[in-house]
Design an enzyme around this catalytic site. Structure first.
Site, PDB file in Angstrom:
ATOM      1  N   GLU A 144       0.727  -1.164  -0.083  1.00 28.33           N
ATOM      2  CA  GLU A 144      -0.169  -0.028   0.115  1.00 28.33           C
ATOM      3  C   GLU A 144       0.780   1.280  -0.109  1.00 28.33           C
ATOM      4  O   GLU A 144       0.854   2.114   0.930  1.00 28.33           O
ATOM      5  CB  GLU A 144      -0.912   0.168   1.222  1.00 28.33           C
ATOM      6  CG  GLU A 144      -1.870  -1.031   1.067  1.00 28.33           C
ATOM      7  CD  GLU A 144      -3.065  -1.080   2.177  1.00 28.33           C
ATOM      8  OE1 GLU A 144      -2.718  -0.423   3.243  1.00 28.33           O
ATOM      9  OE2 GLU A 144      -4.168  -1.536   1.915  1.00 28.33           O
ATOM     10  N   GLU A 304      -5.972  -8.211  -0.923  1.00 26.45           N
ATOM     11  CA  GLU A 304      -6.647  -8.284   0.638  1.00 26.45           C
ATOM     12  C   GLU A 304      -8.051  -8.048   0.472  1.00 26.45           C
ATOM     13  O   GLU A 304      -8.593  -6.889   0.124  1.00 26.45           O
ATOM     14  CB  GLU A 304      -6.131  -7.152   1.465  1.00 26.45           C
ATOM     15  CG  GLU A 304      -4.254  -7.171   1.505  1.00 26.45           C
ATOM     16  CD  GLU A 304      -3.757  -6.360   2.524  1.00 26.45           C
ATOM     17  OE1 GLU A 304      -4.433  -5.333   3.057  1.00 26.45           O
ATOM     18  OE2 GLU A 304      -2.661  -6.097   2.410  1.00 26.45           O
TER      19      GLU A 304
END
Ligand code: GAL
Length: 663
Positions: A144, A304
């Site tokens: 991220e 995810e």
């Protein structure tokens, strides 16, 4: 590659005696792949140059024996304490000159040379070791990128890098001065090394400086990614490289990051941080998924996917029976080719002890496990059939980092927020179940019948030309308030009336505007009366080819045009001078669809979502019920239920149905 379902696994948090049980349960559940090691730097390089890959080798071997593939993450989001001790200036500095401490993650300045050298060394060793490992199928770089860097880093190293970036962009300091309008408040610079990052100030910053700062920071992250990308490509050339993005997060430009990836990945947490209800979450999630598909205009992975309650110190609601499977299918419906769940088992240690996974703390499989196991058994074949296919919308919305940053710097109305406004328009399409692509302002638009480009605040000649030729060739373009206000360097257009470079295309001028603040203004569109908020452009209809669609119906400018449409070449350019309420956006969409002869699907029932993916041979229709009540739906003749549902027209609460038809 037949990888459809996977999980993020942290074996290093659990005793080695447990690993075989985990892997057996994964196998029984039908998982194909696990992601490993994206935060394990201190466990894999325990001190500078002292590598210990034994435990990772062991896990990969066990997974290989079970026939489960591996994606490896590089751990640059979690620099270890020994590295910070070596050079504490790795810790990032906020705009007030304060350095972060060690102890969380993302505690790193991405221009810091010690950090970069350590990453070079780690990733080279890592990629050489596993680059052609038969069980390693791909790589995720960092985690991220941009997360936790909201204040960005203002340390001396970043300041220098910013100066060098500006020098490259502008060539001479005079050019920078001209582009930033430094004549205002005596801000002229004589040399690049006088220019600072936008640190804490007693007043607001120069908006041109801040826009360049946001661009620069995105470039720093792209370069940081590239550093690792090149090493992995060299040592693991035929394995995929991806990155887990975060929807509309804007620290790094995902369209540009996408150019460095084989495919995009995304982290999808529908109830992450408890953000909403059935009336807003499904549309928000849909928009994020459309956005990620748009980064490469290709199918993507979910790296995810929520698999339980979310939370760090406090927690969100318990997902209802069916929701985990439903959310997975929503991602698939909008272009995901594979779903990797976060995480295998909720951690018993560290910051995320309440961000739940497939297994609870006890490790005993329960409802989440059974629900996802059933989903996998039911849908794996289907995922194989639709692999690589795409939704094929006729309409698109433009999501622009440039516009978002510029509006973020000067929102004009304190409540005007690019993202919220974008989502409000997206929701209107979603309510009618009209599928959209979300694409960047660099993307090709010629093939869409309809393009909506909200808040085109910055305008430059190439973009205006692109819009002009799109409409001239038959497209319908919708622009709205604050279009054409600024040059690309965030300086106001002043060579004529607004909407500046877009005036001829829209057939209007905007001699005055009213920022409304907290007030609203009535707007009348035929028999629909609604409200405009946040802004009111007092639109003057100039061209004979331009027609008024809606007018203001309150305040002293009652009767003035609020929404217009101009015939331009073979197409139409619509202008909307305010943020409309839902009734009026519904009216706008009906108008657009009808006047373009576009297909208008049934506006769904509350909580119901319908989307399609298409292979060369077939169309696949996904019908998703985000509501807690069962729904009866009408499916046209010819559609086959993919799973021989007993009652294909009845969808259970939080259920999904998939149908297909030959093309
Ligand atoms: C994601 C992140 C994961 C984990 C998860 C739950 O944003 O990539 O590493 O932190 O959130 O907080």
């Amino acid at each position: 590659m037949s990888l459809f379902y996977g999980v993020d696994y942290y074996p290093e948090h659990w005793p080695v005696e447990r690993w075989d049980t985990d892997i057996r349960l994964m196998k029984e559940m039908g998982l194909d792949v696990v992601r490993l090691a994206e935060f394990s730097w201190s466990l894999l390089e325990t001190d500078e140059g002292r590598f210990n890959f034994a435990w990772l080798d062991d896990v990969i071997d066990r997974l290989q024996t079970a026939g489960i593939k591996v994606i490896l993450g590089t751990p640059s989001a979690a620099p270890p304490a020994w590295l910070i001790a070596k050079d504490p200036t790795i810790l990032p500095m906020n705009s007030e000159g304060k350095r972060s401490a060690f102890g969380g993650r993302h505690h790193a300045c991405q221009t810091n040379e010690t950090l970069r050298e350590a990453i070079r060394s780690y990733v080279t060793t890592f990629a050489k070791k596993y680059g052609d490992h038969p069980n390693v199928v791909g790589w995720q770089i960092d985690n991220e990128l941009g997360n936790s860097h909201h204040d960005l880093c203002h340390c001396p190293s970043c300041t220098k890098a910013f100066q060098a970036w500006l020098e490259k962009r502008y060539g001479t300091i005079e050019e920078l001065n001209a582009n930033w309008g430094t004549a205002f408040w005596s801000q002229d610079y004589n040399a690049f090394d006088q220019v600072d990052t936008p640190k804490w100030l007693v007043t607001a910053h120069n908006p041109s400086q801040v826009l360049d700062w946001r661009r620069f920071h995105s470039d720093v992250i792209l370069d940081f990614h590239r550093l690792q990308y090149d090493i992995i490509r060299e040592h693991s050339g035929d394995r995929f490289i991806t990155h887990n993005m975060m929807g509309f997060a804007d620290t790094v430009n995902y369209y540009e990051l996408g150019e460095q990836l084989d495919f995009a990945s995304h982290d999808q947490y529908p109830s992450g941080f408890f953000r909403g209800t059935v009336d807003n979450i499904p549309a928000l999630m849909a928009a994020e998924l459309d956005m990620i598909r748009g980064t490469k205009q290709a199918p993507f992975w979910i790296m995810e996917q929520q698999s339980g309650i979310t939370g760090w110190n406090v927690m969100g609601r318990l997902p209802k029976p069916g929701q985990l499977a439903l959310w997975s299918m929503q991602a698939v419906a909008r272009g995901a080719d594979a779903i990797v769940y976060f995480r295998w088992r909720v951690a018993a240690i560290g910051t995320e002890q309440y961000w739940h996974g497939i297994l609870p703390h006890s490790g005993i499989p329960g409802r989440n496990y059974e629900e996802l196991k059933e989903l996998i058994a039911k849908t794996k074949g289907l995922l194989g059939d639709i692999h690589g296919s795409m939704p094929k919308p006729q309409a698109a919305m433009i999501f622009s980092y440039e516009q978002k940053h510029a509006i973020g710097i000067q929102p004009n109305n304190p409540d005007l927020n690019y993202q919220a406004h974008f989502q409000k328009i997206y929701n209107a399409f979603y309510r009618k179940q009209i599928q959209l692509d979300i694409i960047g302002d660099h993307a090709e638009i010629a093939d869409y019948a309809l393009v909506v480009a909200p808040l085109q605040y910055l305008m430059w000649p190439e973009l205006a030309d692109k819009y002009r030729s799109y409409v001239a060739n038959g497209g319908t373009l919708v622009l709205d308030m604050r279009a054409g206000v600024k040059h690309r360097n965030n300086i106001n257009y002043s060579a004529g009336a607004l909407p500046g470079l877009l005036a001829d295309l829209l057939g209007i001028s905007i001699p005055e505007y009213d920022p409304l603040l907290k007030d609203s203004v009535s707007i009348l569109w035929d028999d629909v009366r609604g409200e405009g908020r946040l802004w009111a452009d007092l639109v003057s209809v100039d061209a004979d080819s331009c027609r008024t669609l809606a007018t203001y119906a309150s305040d002293f400018y009652s009767g003035t045009a609020a929404v217009t449409v101009n015939s331009y070449g073979k197409g139409k350019a619509v202008y909307v001078g305010s943020e409309l309420d839902d009734r009026l956006y519904d009216r706008l969409i009906e108008e657009l669809m009808a006047s373009n002869g576009l297909n208008m699907p049934d506006g769904g029932l509350r909580g119901l979502e319908r989307t399609e993916r298409q292979t060369d041979e077939k169309r696949y229709l996904f019908v998703l019920n985000h509501d807690g009540e069962a729904k009866t739906i009408a499916i046209d003749d010819g559609w086959q239920s993919s799973f021989d549902e007993q009652n294909p027209e009845e969808i259970a609460p939080y259920g999904y149905h998939i149908y297909s038809i030959d093309k």
